[in-house]
Design an enzyme around this catalytic site. Structure first.
Site, mmCIF file in Angstrom:
data_model
loop_
_atom_site.group_PDB
_atom_site.id
_atom_site.type_symbol
_atom_site.label_atom_id
_atom_site.label_comp_id
_atom_site.label_asym_id
_atom_site.label_seq_id
_atom_site.Cartn_x
_atom_site.Cartn_y
_atom_site.Cartn_z
ATOM 1 N N SER A 35 0.793 -1.233 0.000
ATOM 2 C CA SER A 35 0.000 0.000 0.000
ATOM 3 C C SER A 35 0.823 1.280 0.000
ATOM 4 C CB SER A 35 -0.946 0.015 1.209
ATOM 5 O OG SER A 35 -0.239 0.249 2.409
ATOM 6 N N LYS A 79 0.800 4.547 6.653
ATOM 7 C CA LYS A 79 0.083 5.388 5.680
ATOM 8 C C LYS A 79 0.635 6.814 5.736
ATOM 9 C CE LYS A 79 -2.879 1.981 4.929
ATOM 10 N NZ LYS A 79 -2.864 1.192 3.681
#
Length: 203
Positions: A35, A79
């Protein structure tokens, strides 16, 4: 006895320092999944600094349990922070990001990830309210956003996205990340080619 103490004491001090650094300052983290590619790769070893301030575009590590319903207990996610407390977020249907009404270039990722990779599941783009309603944000820090119609990140919360938007499960799907879940801010060595993108990206 003196001879033994001469090496035991430095070893003990070293262990105490290592424990102190680990417990109070640094957290080693292993990146899991794609990700954050291409900027952080699956299996890459990184360090999260507990005391570093969180800024817009900081890469953070957080405990995702209770934030993402699919996360395992104590599972950490990596993230990038897009929205800070009080920020308004809007993504146009053409894939342009606006924070507090100001266009954000996002040069740390490709045009594809900026555009189609981010908004493919949102026909008309999104803001915080529309994303909350479409994806039924249900963690306790995000429940109110779909009802109150205020397009702002709540106090003590962050809106986060993965750099590999087309595969990332992030705030678009599960909502805000509370400050209380923060593990630390990711830092990489200055000798790494992407250190500015990770350590200190500025729009």
């Amino acid at each position: 006895m003196k001879k033994a103490l001469s090496w035991l004491i430095p070893v003990a001090i070293g262990l105490l320092l290592a424990f102190g650094i680990r417990f109070f300052w640094l957290v080693p983290v292993n990146v899991s999944g794609a990700s954050m590619e291409p900027n952080l790769k699956n299996g890459q070893h990184i360090v999260a600094v507990k005391t570093a301030p969180v800024k817009r575009y900081s890469v953070i590590v957080f405990d995702a349990s209770g934030v993402d319903a699919n996360a395992a207990p104590k599972e950490n996610y990596v993230k990038r922070v897009i929205g800070l407390p009080g920020d308004s977020i809007r993504y146009s249907k053409t894939g342009k990001l606006y924070v507090n009404g100001k266009y954000q270039a996002q040069n740390y990722i490709s045009k594809y990830q900026q555009q189609a990779g981010t908004v493919s599941s949102f026909q008309n783009g999104f803001n915080l309210v529309s994303a909350a309603r479409q994806n039924d944000w249900s963690n306790k820090w995000s429940l109110a956003i779909g009802n109150n119609r205020i397009n702002k990140v709540p106090k003590n919360c962050y809106f986060v996205l993965g750099d590999h938007r087309s595969v990332s499960e992030d705030s678009r799907m599960y909502g805000f990340v509370p400050k209380s879940k923060l593990v630390g801010v990711v830092k990489v060595g200055f000798w790494k080619s992407n250190h500015k993108i990770i350590n200190n990206y500025q729009n």
